[in-house]
Design a protein around this motif. Structure first.
Motif, PDB file in Angstrom:
ATOM      1  N   VAL A   1     -53.957 -17.461  25.253  1.00  9.59           N
ATOM      2  CA  VAL A   1     -52.980 -18.195  23.920  1.00  9.59           C
ATOM      3  C   VAL A   1     -52.265 -17.511  23.307  1.00  9.59           C
ATOM      4  N   PHE A   2     -52.486 -16.142  22.995  1.00 11.97           N
ATOM      5  CA  PHE A   2     -51.307 -15.199  22.223  1.00 11.97           C
ATOM      6  C   PHE A   2     -50.082 -15.235  23.141  1.00 11.97           C
ATOM      7  N   PRO A   3     -49.990 -14.707  24.332  1.00 10.06           N
ATOM      8  CA  PRO A   3     -48.675 -14.731  25.136  1.00 10.06           C
ATOM      9  C   PRO A   3     -48.015 -15.840  24.971  1.00 10.06           C
ATOM     10  N   LEU A   4     -48.874 -17.077  25.228  1.00  6.67           N
ATOM     11  CA  LEU A   4     -48.316 -18.485  25.446  1.00  6.67           C
ATOM     12  C   LEU A   4     -47.488 -18.625  24.042  1.00  6.67           C
ATOM     13  N   ILE A   5     -48.010 -18.322  22.916  1.00 13.24           N
ATOM     14  CA  ILE A   5     -47.407 -18.679  21.631  1.00 13.24           C
ATOM     15  C   ILE A   5     -46.379 -17.869  21.302  1.00 13.24           C
ATOM     16  N   LEU A   6     -46.507 -16.474  21.908  1.00 17.28           N
ATOM     17  CA  LEU A   6     -45.090 -15.646  21.951  1.00 17.28           C
ATOM     18  C   LEU A   6     -44.111 -16.028  22.650  1.00 17.28           C
ATOM     19  N   ALA A   7     -44.360 -16.690  23.924  1.00 14.59           N
ATOM     20  CA  ALA A   7     -43.323 -17.197  24.895  1.00 14.59           C
ATOM     21  C   ALA A   7     -42.779 -18.603  24.070  1.00 14.59           C
ATOM     22  N   LEU A   8     -43.490 -19.443  23.261  1.00 13.73           N
ATOM     23  CA  LEU A   8     -42.945 -20.669  22.727  1.00 13.73           C
ATOM     24  C   LEU A   8     -41.947 -20.239  21.567  1.00 13.73           C
ATOM     25  N   VAL A   9     -42.743 -19.021  20.811  1.00 14.72           N
ATOM     26  CA  VAL A   9     -41.916 -19.043  19.556  1.00 14.72           C
ATOM     27  C   VAL A   9     -40.328 -18.089  20.159  1.00 14.72           C
ATOM     28  N   GLY A  10     -40.354 -17.372  21.158  1.00 15.62           N
ATOM     29  CA  GLY A  10     -39.153 -17.129  21.729  1.00 15.62           C
ATOM     30  C   GLY A  10     -38.294 -17.766  21.948  1.00 15.62           C
ATOM     31  N   LEU A  11     -38.872 -18.841  23.066  1.00 11.24           N
ATOM     32  CA  LEU A  11     -37.938 -20.055  23.585  1.00 11.24           C
ATOM     33  C   LEU A  11     -37.505 -20.889  22.282  1.00 11.24           C
ATOM     34  N   PHE A  12     -38.088 -21.072  21.195  1.00  9.46           N
ATOM     35  CA  PHE A  12     -37.879 -21.984  20.142  1.00  9.46           C
ATOM     36  C   PHE A  12     -36.731 -21.125  19.500  1.00  9.46           C
ATOM     37  N   ASP A  13     -36.799 -19.853  19.077  1.00  7.89           N
ATOM     38  CA  ASP A  13     -35.865 -19.119  18.645  1.00  7.89           C
ATOM     39  C   ASP A  13     -34.662 -19.044  19.392  1.00  7.89           C
ATOM     40  N   LEU A  14     -34.670 -19.019  20.523  1.00 10.11           N
ATOM     41  CA  LEU A  14     -33.497 -18.937  21.552  1.00 10.11           C
ATOM     42  C   LEU A  14     -32.706 -20.392  21.394  1.00 10.11           C
ATOM     43  N   VAL A  15     -33.426 -21.437  21.582  1.00  8.00           N
ATOM     44  CA  VAL A  15     -32.684 -22.594  21.485  1.00  8.00           C
ATOM     45  C   VAL A  15     -32.123 -22.828  20.014  1.00  8.00           C
TER      46      VAL A  15
ATOM     47  N   ILE B   1     -30.695 -20.464  17.961  1.00  7.64           N
ATOM     48  CA  ILE B   1     -29.725 -19.651  18.129  1.00  7.64           C
ATOM     49  C   ILE B   1     -28.492 -20.146  18.825  1.00  7.64           C
ATOM     50  N   TRP B   2     -28.775 -20.788  19.917  1.00 13.33           N
ATOM     51  CA  TRP B   2     -27.810 -21.453  20.752  1.00 13.33           C
ATOM     52  C   TRP B   2     -27.150 -22.504  20.405  1.00 13.33           C
ATOM     53  N   ASN B   3     -28.207 -23.364  19.473  1.00 15.06           N
ATOM     54  CA  ASN B   3     -27.450 -24.504  18.918  1.00 15.06           C
ATOM     55  C   ASN B   3     -26.701 -24.112  17.555  1.00 15.06           C
ATOM     56  N   TYR B   4     -27.178 -23.112  16.914  1.00 15.68           N
ATOM     57  CA  TYR B   4     -26.289 -22.616  15.653  1.00 15.68           C
ATOM     58  C   TYR B   4     -25.018 -21.984  16.286  1.00 15.68           C
ATOM     59  N   MET B   5     -24.854 -21.381  17.375  1.00 11.52           N
ATOM     60  CA  MET B   5     -23.509 -20.615  18.040  1.00 11.52           C
ATOM     61  C   MET B   5     -22.841 -22.209  18.542  1.00 11.52           C
ATOM     62  N   PHE B   6     -23.282 -22.898  18.791  1.00  9.90           N
ATOM     63  CA  PHE B   6     -22.625 -23.926  19.799  1.00  9.90           C
ATOM     64  C   PHE B   6     -22.011 -24.887  18.266  1.00  9.90           C
ATOM     65  N   LYS B   7     -22.614 -24.953  17.263  1.00  9.39           N
ATOM     66  CA  LYS B   7     -22.050 -25.754  16.094  1.00  9.39           C
ATOM     67  C   LYS B   7     -21.137 -24.904  15.348  1.00  9.39           C
ATOM     68  N   HIS B   8     -21.378 -23.854  15.063  1.00 10.37           N
ATOM     69  CA  HIS B   8     -20.336 -22.862  14.413  1.00 10.37           C
ATOM     70  C   HIS B   8     -19.274 -22.127  15.062  1.00 10.37           C
ATOM     71  N   PHE B   9     -19.639 -21.772  16.143  1.00 13.44           N
ATOM     72  CA  PHE B   9     -18.681 -20.962  16.931  1.00 13.44           C
ATOM     73  C   PHE B   9     -17.874 -21.586  18.186  1.00 13.44           C
ATOM     74  N   ILE B  10     -18.549 -22.167  18.949  1.00 12.04           N
ATOM     75  CA  ILE B  10     -17.920 -22.747  20.077  1.00 12.04           C
ATOM     76  C   ILE B  10     -17.228 -24.070  19.808  1.00 12.04           C
ATOM     77  N   ARG B  11     -17.876 -24.862  18.981  1.00 10.22           N
ATOM     78  CA  ARG B  11     -17.195 -26.347  18.586  1.00 10.22           C
ATOM     79  C   ARG B  11     -17.172 -26.345  17.076  1.00 10.22           C
ATOM     80  N   PRO B  12     -16.603 -25.706  16.401  1.00 10.56           N
ATOM     81  CA  PRO B  12     -16.453 -25.806  14.593  1.00 10.56           C
ATOM     82  C   PRO B  12     -15.964 -27.167  14.296  1.00 10.56           C
ATOM     83  N   GLY B  13     -16.418 -27.524  13.367  1.00 10.84           N
ATOM     84  CA  GLY B  13     -15.772 -28.975  12.818  1.00 10.84           C
ATOM     85  C   GLY B  13     -16.891 -29.920  13.033  1.00 10.84           C
TER      86      GLY B  13
END
Length: 84
Positions: free
Chosen positions: A56-70, A72-84
């Motif tokens: 359970v503990f490694p599963l939670i770590l993996a899910l948190v990591g994937l959630f953070d990655l998503v 970060i990519w969402n933030y970068m897409f909204k603010h840097f790749i496609r501003p406005g």
């Protein structure tokens, strides 16, 4: 035709009811406990819960990591790749 089937069905049901009434519940539960011991069910249950708890503990770590990655990519897409 149904007249011949219904008495046979009644006989079968009455035999089943008599068999259920004559069966000793103590014998049933003692056999369940005995078979539980012979099959090592307590050891299997302990092993299963141990491995589930450890996974359970490694599963939670993996899910948190994937959630953070998503996030970060969402933030970068909204603010840097496609501003406005």
């Amino acid at each position: 035709m149904l007249e011949h089937i219904i008495p046979d069905l009644n006989q079968v049901i009455s035999r089943i009811i008599l068999k259920i009434q004559s069966y000793n519940m103590f014998k049933f539960f003692s056999r369940v406990v005995t078979e539980f011991g012979h099959d090592n069910c307590s050891n299997m249950a302990a092993g299963l819960s141990y491995y589930v708890f450890l996974s359970v503990f490694p599963l939670i770590l993996a899910l948190v990591g994937l959630f953070d990655l998503v996030q970060i990519w969402n933030y970068m897409f909204k603010h840097f790749i496609r501003p406005g």
